[in-house]
Motif scaffolding. Structure first.
Motif, PDB file in Angstrom:
ATOM      1  N   ARG A 179       0.856  -1.180   0.000  1.00 57.82           N
ATOM      2  CA  ARG A 179       0.000   0.000   0.000  1.00 57.82           C
ATOM      3  C   ARG A 179       0.896   1.236   0.000  1.00 57.82           C
ATOM      4  NH1 ARG A 179      -3.308   1.817   5.056  1.00 57.82           N
ATOM      5  NH2 ARG A 179      -3.119   3.706   3.813  1.00 57.82           N
ATOM      6  N   ASN A 180       0.292   2.412  -0.211  1.00 58.52           N
ATOM      7  CA  ASN A 180       1.067   3.649  -0.212  1.00 58.52           C
ATOM      8  C   ASN A 180       1.824   3.836   1.094  1.00 58.52           C
ATOM      9  OD1 ASN A 180       0.161   4.287  -2.741  1.00 58.52           O
ATOM     10  ND2 ASN A 180      -1.347   5.789  -2.062  1.00 58.52           N
ATOM     11  N   TYR A 198       2.669   0.147 -10.825  1.00 57.41           N
ATOM     12  CA  TYR A 198       2.655   0.840  -9.524  1.00 57.41           C
ATOM     13  C   TYR A 198       3.639   0.159  -8.584  1.00 57.41           C
ATOM     14  CZ  TYR A 198       0.947   1.802  -4.782  1.00 57.41           C
ATOM     15  OH  TYR A 198       0.869   2.131  -3.460  1.00 57.41           O
ATOM     16  N   PRO A 231       4.787   0.701  -4.571  1.00 52.30           N
ATOM     17  CA  PRO A 231       4.601   1.470  -3.337  1.00 52.30           C
ATOM     18  C   PRO A 231       5.843   2.195  -2.853  1.00 52.30           C
ATOM     19  CG  PRO A 231       3.524  -0.660  -3.160  1.00 52.30           C
ATOM     20  CD  PRO A 231       4.331  -0.696  -4.434  1.00 52.30           C
ATOM     21  N   SER A 235       5.715   5.755  -3.790  1.00 55.22           N
ATOM     22  CA  SER A 235       4.481   6.494  -3.476  1.00 55.22           C
ATOM     23  C   SER A 235       4.763   7.637  -2.508  1.00 55.22           C
ATOM     24  CB  SER A 235       3.451   5.544  -2.874  1.00 55.22           C
ATOM     25  OG  SER A 235       3.893   5.021  -1.631  1.00 55.22           O
TER      26      SER A 235
END
Length: 295
Positions: free
Chosen positions: A56-57, A290, A292, A295
């Protein structure tokens, strides 16, 4: 004869599920061997099984349901203002611990480095500042904290730097682990789709696979290919040449039996080649573009 609207015709004609081509047992076995070789040579494999791969971020945002709307707009546009002196010095390393007994010592960022990650400009802005400008996110306090985040080895407590913003009931938290010590998400093999979403180990040699299929698809069974380090799974789903079908997706479950207990082996999806996370809604195919760590 009453004519159907063109839009409805388009839906009826094109909505025939995922449209997977039938795969024979021999084709599955060949694909499974390819998936295992891809995983064996993957640069991300070691970190996935023994390191820290966040899913996740790194900025853990506040509960937006309790947060004024201007906060989200300002955060998207990175309108930050530091109004306090953050703690100085480099913190001591932290030890991450997982439920399976595994642990890992990781370096911890300074408060200044964490703030730089928190406040860096976004690559997009869903909601731009109005003509009169965004209200600044004024950071009035910085403190160490902890948070639970998902990772490749399950949920884990990580150190954070917590940034209190004036007018916001909860702090913005930034994972304080140095990104240089993190691993990245494994990349899919070629352009395959992720067919199996997740699994549950219902017994040492029994896996219950969760997968998506079209409303008119037929599930013919599950398949498995085992090696000492990995288990490749597949669900045989076909649309049987159905041409008119409601555009409705269905969640299915099906069991597969292993020759040997799963143990610490990684479960791989045959369609995409990515690892599956047990009892998780994280789909690694969505991490194709993407990472993380950035991020």
């Amino acid at each position: 004869m009453r004519l159907l609207p063109i839009a409805l015709l388009v839906v009826l004609v094109t909505a025939c599920g995922p449209g997977r081509a039938p795969v024979t047992d021999d084709e599955f076995a060949a694909r499974a061997r390819e998936v295992v070789e891809h995983w064996r040579g993957s640069a991300e494999r070691e970190a996935w099984v023994s390191g820290f791969v966040p899913l996740r971020n790194l900025t853990l945002e506040p509960d937006w349901r309790r947060t004024p709307r201007w906060v989200g707009r300002s955060a998207i546009n990175s309108v930050w203002r530091l109004e306090t002196e953050p703690p100085s010095g480099t913190p001591a390393p932290a030890r991450l611990r997982w439920a399976d007994g595994g642990s890992l010592e990781v370096p911890v960022l300074t408060a200044e480095a964490a703030y730089a990650g928190l406040s860096k400009p976004k690559s997009f802005a869903d909601e731009k500042c109005p003509a009169e400008g965004c209200r600044p996110l004024s950071v009035v306090a910085v403190a160490r904290g902890e948070a639970t985040v998902p990772s490749s080895r399950g949920e884990v407590r990580v150190p954070t730097w917590d940034f209190t913003v004036r007018g916001v009931p909860e702090p913005f938290r930034r994972v304080a682990v140095d990104p240089a010590a993190m691993g990245g998400p494994p990349r899919p093999l070629d352009d395959g789709i992720q067919e199996v979403d997740t699994y549950e180990a219902s017994a040492p040699t029994e896996l219950r696979l969760s997968y998506l299929h079209g409303d008119c698809d037929t599930t013919y069974g599950s398949r498995v290919h085992e090696t000492p380090e990995a288990v490749v799974v597949d669900v045989d789903v076909r649309d049987d040449d159905v041409r008119i079908c409601p555009d409705v997706g269905r969640a299915g479950r099906i069991d597969v039996t292993l020759r040997e207990p799963l143990g610490r082996r990684v479960v791989l999806d045959s369609g995409s080649g990515v690892p599956l996370l047990p009892e998780s809604n994280v789909r690694l195919i969505e991490f194709r573009n993407y990472d993380p760590r950035r991020s």
